[in-house]
Design a protein around this motif. Structure first.
Motif, mmCIF file in Angstrom:
data_model
loop_
_atom_site.group_PDB
_atom_site.id
_atom_site.type_symbol
_atom_site.label_atom_id
_atom_site.label_comp_id
_atom_site.label_asym_id
_atom_site.label_seq_id
_atom_site.Cartn_x
_atom_site.Cartn_y
_atom_site.Cartn_z
ATOM 1 N N ASP A 50 -6.870 15.219 -49.431
ATOM 2 C CA ASP A 50 -6.300 15.373 -48.100
ATOM 3 C C ASP A 50 -6.968 16.544 -47.383
ATOM 4 N N TYR A 51 -7.779 16.245 -46.373
ATOM 5 C CA TYR A 51 -8.496 17.289 -45.628
ATOM 6 C C TYR A 51 -7.561 18.305 -44.990
ATOM 7 N N SER A 52 -6.359 17.882 -44.627
ATOM 8 C CA SER A 52 -5.451 18.765 -43.887
ATOM 9 C C SER A 52 -4.822 19.843 -44.762
ATOM 10 N N LYS A 53 -4.965 19.719 -46.084
ATOM 11 C CA LYS A 53 -4.350 20.705 -46.982
ATOM 12 C C LYS A 53 -5.418 21.649 -47.529
ATOM 13 N N ASN A 91 -3.056 7.887 -46.196
ATOM 14 C CA ASN A 91 -2.638 8.969 -45.301
ATOM 15 C C ASN A 91 -1.136 9.198 -45.366
#
Length: 382
Positions: free
Chosen positions: A43-46, A281
């Motif tokens: 997960d890129y957002s983490k 996602n």
């Protein structure tokens, strides 16, 4: 209406999302002539979590791979990059097991992820997918930057000294902090990535490139070597791409001389991959930051837990780190039936959270609970 919204509207539980993910993986496998399928996704957002390709991912990756027994495999890859050495190990593991390896990129596979893609027989992307430059990244004085940028920076200083015959005093602290050995290490890192990509392109991507499409003439071994070296050099060209995070899409890659298959050309395959991407996602909307899975099994890595829960029959014990004060809270997770709470541990409250013993911060554990239930196939008792 997009697939993500379609699934949100259904108000699916995590278990239902997991089952639907598996369904789409099986669809992809069927459409792709029943090839094995394995996923390595982060997960890129983490960014606060260890989302890069790391040594500790090899064991779970190999564990999931051991569940597969075919002769050809599709690797669904979603990663910001990471260790080139681990990427090499992943490729060697896949190549030792399979006669044919394809890489599917539903989103991004940057840096070391791009290195892995270059070792495939076939790369499948859509118009939104992206690979990235493969310039090696170094950490120095707490900062991460391009090895190529470091070497070019020192070349610039050297040229300036040669031209002006004196050293700008502002460069002294920089020069004092970098040794010749570190410069050599930077060059070695660049050469390592470039050599891997060149050799893998020759061995795998170009192995069936036998005739020039424009002339019909035979492709020689030397032409394969030259093309592979040109592509590897281009991918390592930090001066051209400027940033390590640059997105290289199908058009960019084709201009380098790479053949990419656009899976949007196959409606069924595009539908299955797009649905899987949406479900992935949604799985990342929990505390999970990394998914390594097949169409039947999965291993998750998630935030807060310092180590995998330790089992005692239908009771799990885990250390949950507070995001604010970093204190480790010991918790007991009862599965299916309530059990007495062991001394020194606390249980999760009915609102799926705990209160940090040290700073009283409320720690939401909904994602962690979903993770435990998905892996154990049992209900967490609150």
């Amino acid at each position: 209406m997009g697939f993500y919204w379609e699934y949100i509207e259904k108000k699916m539980s995590f278990e239902e999302i997991t089952q639907e993910r598996k369904k789409q993986l099986k669809r992809i496998s069927t459409i792709r002539n029943n090839r094995d399928i394995i996923v390595y996704a982060a997960d890129y957002s983490k960014g606060q979590a260890p989302i890069s390709i790391l040594y500790e991912d090899l064991a779970p990756f190999n564990d999931q791979l051991s569940n597969l027994n075919g002769k050809a495999v599709d690797l669904i890859l979603e990663t910001p990059g990471g260790s080139g050495e681990v990427a090499e190990d992943i490729v060697k593991t896949l190549r030792n097991k399979y006669d044919n390896v394809s890489v599917i990129i539903p989103g991004w596979a940057k840096s070391a992820g791009t290195i892995i893609a270059m070792a495939s027989d076939d790369i499948l992307m859509d118009t939104t997918s992206a690979l990235g430059p493969i310039d090696a990244q170094l950490t120095w004085q707490g900062k991460t930057f391009s090895a190529d940028a470091l070497l070019k920076g020192f070349e610039k200083i050297k040229r300036e000294v040669d031209e002006k015959q004196f050293l700008n005093q502002a460069y002294i602290p920089i020069l004092q902090g970098i040794s010749p050995g570190e410069l050599e290490s930077a060059q070695n890192s660049l050469d390592f990535a470039k050599d891997l990509v060149r050799d893998w392109l020759i061995s795998y991507k170009f192995k069936d490139w036998n005739v020039h499409s424009s002339t019909g003439e035979e492709v020689t071994s030397e032409e394969k070597r030259v093309r592979a070296n040109e592509i590897a050099t281009e991918l390592c060209n930090h001066e051209k791409w400027k940033t390590h995070g640059k997105s290289l899409r199908i058009k960019d890659l084709e201009e380098m001389g790479l053949k990419i298959n656009n899976y949007e050309d196959n409606n069924d395959l595009n539908d299955a991959i797009s649905r899987y991407k949406a479900l992935l996602n949604m799985s990342f909307d929990t505390n999970i930051f990394k998914v390594i899975e097949t169409s039947d099994t999965q291993i998750y890595r998630h935030l807060n837990s310092e180590a995998p829960p330790q089992s005692d029959n239908d009771v799990l014990f885990a250390g949950i780190e507070c995001g604010k004060c970093k204190y480790k809270n010991n918790i007991q997770i009862n599965l299916d039936t309530a059990k007495p709470v062991k001394k020194g541990f606390k249980t999760i409250s009915k609102d799926k959270s705990i209160i940090c013993e040290q700073c009283s911060t409320n720690i939401n554990l909904e994602g962690f609970i979903n993770d435990v239930q998905a892996q154990t196939r049992k209900n967490v008792i609150l």
